[in-house]
Scaffold this motif. Structure first.
Motif, PDB file in Angstrom:
ATOM      1  N   ASP A  56       0.833  -1.188   0.000  1.00  0.00           N
ATOM      2  CA  ASP A  56       0.000   0.000   0.000  1.00  0.00           C
ATOM      3  C   ASP A  56       0.881   1.256   0.000  1.00  0.00           C
ATOM      4  O   ASP A  56       1.811   1.362   0.799  1.00  0.00           O
ATOM      5  CB  ASP A  56      -0.910  -0.006   1.229  1.00  0.00           C
ATOM      6  CG  ASP A  56      -1.908   1.139   1.220  1.00  0.00           C
ATOM      7  OD1 ASP A  56      -2.424   1.471   0.131  1.00  0.00           O
ATOM      8  OD2 ASP A  56      -2.175   1.696   2.298  1.00  0.00           O
TER       9      ASP A  56
ATOM     10  N   LEU B 240       0.366   2.901  -7.817  1.00  0.00           N
ATOM     11  CA  LEU B 240      -0.923   2.360  -8.261  1.00  0.00           C
ATOM     12  C   LEU B 240      -1.206   0.984  -7.653  1.00  0.00           C
ATOM     13  O   LEU B 240      -1.864   0.145  -8.276  1.00  0.00           O
ATOM     14  CB  LEU B 240      -0.969   2.305  -9.788  1.00  0.00           C
ATOM     15  CG  LEU B 240      -0.891   3.666 -10.478  1.00  0.00           C
ATOM     16  CD1 LEU B 240      -0.809   3.493 -11.993  1.00  0.00           C
ATOM     17  CD2 LEU B 240      -2.072   4.542 -10.119  1.00  0.00           C
ATOM     18  N   PHE B 241      -0.744   0.775  -6.442  1.00  0.00           N
ATOM     19  CA  PHE B 241      -0.853  -0.542  -5.811  1.00  0.00           C
ATOM     20  C   PHE B 241      -2.299  -0.918  -5.509  1.00  0.00           C
ATOM     21  O   PHE B 241      -3.064  -0.138  -4.949  1.00  0.00           O
ATOM     22  CB  PHE B 241      -0.059  -0.566  -4.506  1.00  0.00           C
ATOM     23  CG  PHE B 241      -0.235  -1.840  -3.722  1.00  0.00           C
ATOM     24  CD1 PHE B 241       0.532  -2.949  -4.014  1.00  0.00           C
ATOM     25  CD2 PHE B 241      -1.189  -1.934  -2.716  1.00  0.00           C
ATOM     26  CE1 PHE B 241       0.368  -4.137  -3.309  1.00  0.00           C
ATOM     27  CE2 PHE B 241      -1.360  -3.110  -2.002  1.00  0.00           C
ATOM     28  CZ  PHE B 241      -0.583  -4.211  -2.303  1.00  0.00           C
ATOM     29  N   ASP B 242      -2.646  -2.135  -5.871  1.00  0.00           N
ATOM     30  CA  ASP B 242      -3.934  -2.733  -5.499  1.00  0.00           C
ATOM     31  C   ASP B 242      -3.824  -4.238  -5.705  1.00  0.00           C
ATOM     32  O   ASP B 242      -3.946  -4.729  -6.823  1.00  0.00           O
ATOM     33  CB  ASP B 242      -5.081  -2.173  -6.330  1.00  0.00           C
ATOM     34  CG  ASP B 242      -6.436  -2.753  -5.941  1.00  0.00           C
ATOM     35  OD1 ASP B 242      -6.506  -3.495  -4.943  1.00  0.00           O
ATOM     36  OD2 ASP B 242      -7.423  -2.479  -6.651  1.00  0.00           O
TER      37      ASP B 242
ATOM     38  N   GLN C 270      -5.850  -6.543  -4.975  1.00  0.00           N
ATOM     39  CA  GLN C 270      -7.078  -7.148  -5.480  1.00  0.00           C
ATOM     40  C   GLN C 270      -7.146  -7.078  -7.002  1.00  0.00           C
ATOM     41  O   GLN C 270      -7.663  -7.982  -7.650  1.00  0.00           O
ATOM     42  CB  GLN C 270      -8.301  -6.451  -4.870  1.00  0.00           C
ATOM     43  CG  GLN C 270      -9.628  -7.109  -5.235  1.00  0.00           C
ATOM     44  CD  GLN C 270      -9.707  -8.566  -4.795  1.00  0.00           C
ATOM     45  OE1 GLN C 270      -9.380  -8.879  -3.649  1.00  0.00           O
ATOM     46  NE2 GLN C 270     -10.135  -9.454  -5.680  1.00  0.00           N
ATOM     47  N   GLY C 271      -6.605  -6.012  -7.564  1.00  0.00           N
ATOM     48  CA  GLY C 271      -6.577  -5.909  -9.014  1.00  0.00           C
ATOM     49  C   GLY C 271      -5.784  -7.029  -9.658  1.00  0.00           C
ATOM     50  O   GLY C 271      -6.143  -7.538 -10.723  1.00  0.00           O
ATOM     51  N   TYR C 272      -4.689  -7.412  -9.010  1.00  0.00           N
ATOM     52  CA  TYR C 272      -3.933  -8.563  -9.498  1.00  0.00           C
ATOM     53  C   TYR C 272      -4.751  -9.842  -9.360  1.00  0.00           C
ATOM     54  O   TYR C 272      -4.812 -10.674 -10.265  1.00  0.00           O
ATOM     55  CB  TYR C 272      -2.628  -8.696  -8.725  1.00  0.00           C
ATOM     56  CG  TYR C 272      -1.413  -8.291  -9.516  1.00  0.00           C
ATOM     57  CD1 TYR C 272      -0.837  -9.154 -10.431  1.00  0.00           C
ATOM     58  CD2 TYR C 272      -0.827  -7.044  -9.335  1.00  0.00           C
ATOM     59  CE1 TYR C 272       0.281  -8.792 -11.153  1.00  0.00           C
ATOM     60  CE2 TYR C 272       0.296  -6.670 -10.038  1.00  0.00           C
ATOM     61  CZ  TYR C 272       0.837  -7.545 -10.956  1.00  0.00           C
ATOM     62  OH  TYR C 272       1.940  -7.182 -11.670  1.00  0.00           O
TER      63      TYR C 272
ATOM     64  N   GLY D 254      -1.898  -3.038 -10.182  1.00  0.00           N
ATOM     65  CA  GLY D 254      -3.143  -3.700  -9.806  1.00  0.00           C
ATOM     66  C   GLY D 254      -4.349  -2.799  -9.877  1.00  0.00           C
ATOM     67  O   GLY D 254      -5.478  -3.276  -9.984  1.00  0.00           O
ATOM     68  N   SER D 255      -4.153  -1.477  -9.856  1.00  0.00           N
ATOM     69  CA  SER D 255      -5.304  -0.576  -9.776  1.00  0.00           C
ATOM     70  C   SER D 255      -5.649   0.101 -11.088  1.00  0.00           C
ATOM     71  O   SER D 255      -6.728   0.683 -11.210  1.00  0.00           O
ATOM     72  CB  SER D 255      -5.054   0.516  -8.726  1.00  0.00           C
ATOM     73  OG  SER D 255      -4.048   1.410  -9.154  1.00  0.00           O
TER      74      SER D 255
END
Length: 328
Positions: free
Chosen positions: A189, A193-195, A197-199, A251-252
């Motif tokens: 976090d 653009l970290f996410d 869940q997107g991965y 991921g985001s």
């Protein structure tokens, strides 16, 4: 520190599911593996789901690979090489799965890691058993490439760290059946653009072994990665983007591959791996400078000579080195 460039995009997923291979399954769990096989071309570039069981590495595309006990505990044996069993597709996949299984149980003795192995997390050298070894949970997503020429693998992994999901780029080098190099790029976090869940939501993308007619040469795979990085500095460069190419950043963010590439960005300290059978290459770089860039890994999926998917993960801090020699 973030780049002050509007619309700046690194790259993660490009949709391109035009492969004729069936989609890889992903239970999202981490309790048992699925199919095992001991012969054939080896598993595809995607291994979704868990990495904890003792099943063998799979053969054939579109299946879920499982860990094997390619030799438990640390070892100092062997010289290895591309002609050794450990440098086959199945052997490298097995070493990778064994490493992730051992990581999730915080037990380095469960993986074939040599006693002299070098291990870095986000460029810093760490002792095996320290760092993420103390905090990692069960793998939720694993996608990987196998570079037989370098006797190495490179993985995209989503797993919890102290209960909070992180994204990890994991490079392993194998010699004589033992893991001699471990490089972990861990995004969390606050990173670019970290996410996570997107991965996880990208698990239906198929990055499996391609039919021979759709494969690129090793040189073409690496040239495509180089062209992608070069275009950030030189807009006359034309990366081989295919129709429908999509990137997934951190991921985001999703975007068409040609969109959002800024001007005059230096990308240095580059290293490349390539998986000819799966049509995947990866570049590990410092994004934004030769000696003060963001630690970054980009994965490129090619079908019929064109880029269909780009995945990226970027640590949002500046580094003067990746922790490894530039040309490998």
């Amino acid at each position: 520190m973030r780049f002050a460039v509007a619309g700046f995009s690194l790259l993660l997923s490009c949709s391109g599911n035009s492969s004729t291979e069936p989609a890889a399954s992903d239970s999202g769990g981490a309790t048992s593996a699925t199919t095992a096989a001991s012969s054939g071309a080896g598993g595809g570039a995607t291994s979704s789901g868990d990495a904890t069981s003792s099943g063998g590495a799979t053969s054939g595309a579109g299946t879920t690979t499982a860990s094997t006990t390619a030799g438990g505990g640390t070892t100092g044996e062997g010289a290895g090489g591309p002609d050794q069993p450990s440098c086959t597709r199945n052997g490298l996949a097995a070493a990778t799965q064994a490493y992730l299984a051992a990581l999730s149980t915080h037990d380095p003795a469960g993986a074939p890691i040599v006693s002299s192995a070098k291990y870095t997390e986000n460029t810093e050298e760490v002792q095996i058993g320290e760092g993420l070894w103390k905090t990692a949970g069960q793998v939720k997503l694993h996608r990987y490439l196998v570079d037989i020429e370098q006797c190495s693998t490179m993985s995209e992994v989503v797993l919890p760290e102290d209960g909070v999901d992180v994204i990890m780029g994991l490079r392993l080098k194998v010699e004589g059946g033992g893991i001699t190099e471990v490089e972990a790029i861990v995004t969390r976090d606050g990173d670019w653009l970290f996410d996570a869940q997107g991965y996880l939501d990208s698990k239906d993308q198929t990055w499996d072994v391609l039919p021979e007619g759709q494969r690129s040469t090793r040189e073409e795979l690496i040239a495509a990665a180089k062209a992608y990085f070069d275009v950030f500095k030189d807009k006359s460069v034309k990366p081989p983007f295919g129709e429908g190419c999509e990137r997934l950043e951190g991921g985001s963010a999703k975007a068409p591959c040609p969109v959002g590439i800024p001007d005059d960005v230096t990308i240095g300290n580059r290293r490349y791996l390539a998986d000819v059978e799966a049509g995947v290459s990866v570049g590990i770089v410092l994004f934004g400078g030769e000696s003060a860039g963001l630690l970054d890994a980009h994965f490129f999926r090619l079908i019929d000579g064109t880029i269909r998917n780009v995945h990226s993960m970027t640590v949002n801090s500046r580094f003067s080195t990746t922790g490894w020699p530039e040309a490998r």
